[in-house]
Design a protein around this motif. Sequence first.
Motif, short mmCIF file in Angstrom:
data_model
loop_
_atom_site.label_atom_id
_atom_site.label_comp_id
_atom_site.label_asym_id
_atom_site.label_seq_id
_atom_site.Cartn_x
_atom_site.Cartn_y
_atom_site.Cartn_z
N ALA A 89 0.85 -1.26 0.08
CA ALA A 89 0.08 0.12 -0.01
C ALA A 89 0.79 1.12 0.06
O ALA A 89 1.75 1.30 0.78
N PRO A 90 0.49 2.29 -1.03
CA PRO A 90 1.37 3.47 -0.82
C PRO A 90 1.05 4.54 0.20
O PRO A 90 1.92 5.10 0.44
N ILE A 91 -0.09 4.21 0.95
CA ILE A 91 -0.64 4.97 1.97
C ILE A 91 -1.16 4.27 2.95
O ILE A 91 -2.06 3.20 2.66
N ALA A 92 -1.32 4.53 4.26
CA ALA A 92 -1.60 3.88 5.24
C ALA A 92 -3.04 3.47 5.37
O ALA A 92 -3.60 2.37 5.60
N CYS A 93 -4.02 4.29 4.86
CA CYS A 93 -5.50 4.27 4.79
C CYS A 93 -5.83 2.94 3.95
O CYS A 93 -7.08 2.67 3.95
N VAL A 94 -4.93 2.44 3.06
CA VAL A 94 -5.45 1.39 2.33
C VAL A 94 -4.66 0.09 2.61
O VAL A 94 -4.87 -0.94 2.05
N ASP A 95 -3.94 0.29 3.69
CA ASP A 95 -3.08 -0.86 4.33
C ASP A 95 -4.07 -1.62 5.12
O ASP A 95 -4.11 -1.51 6.35
N ASP A 96 -4.42 -3.11 4.74
CA ASP A 96 -5.32 -3.86 5.44
C ASP A 96 -4.63 -4.27 6.74
O ASP A 96 -5.21 -4.85 8.04
#
Length: 144
Positions: A89-96
Amino acid sequence: MKISSRTEYGLRAMVALARMAGHERPVPLRAIAEAEAIPEPFLDQIMAKLRRANLVTSVRGVNGGYHLSRPAEEISVGELVRVLEGSLAPIACVDDADPDSASCDLYAGCHARSVWVRVTKAIARALDQLSLADVMHDDVPLQV
């Protein structure tokens, strides 16, 4: 998205390892380091991480070294990158895998987030479709 030196070197080392021996015989760390111009102490750290992830196995002793834990066709570049980088994920909010990813107040209704979800899925799909064997035999010109 920027890939770390650890991942760049790790992929180069795995391809070199597959080319030098694959499953048949262990390849000394020094041979991989010299072939790929990777500092041996740094490569040692990378190989330890790959060993813990069961991507390589090591053999101790005078004829020791490393070999792939499975055929190059069965090891995806995506798996390798995840072991060495963590999330794609390039940014934290899409890192499951990140428990704090939903901590943003805009998480549920953020329209920009959908862009990063798509980017993450595209990166994962592209890397998961490539095996070490594909990289070894890739005939794509190296011009960017």
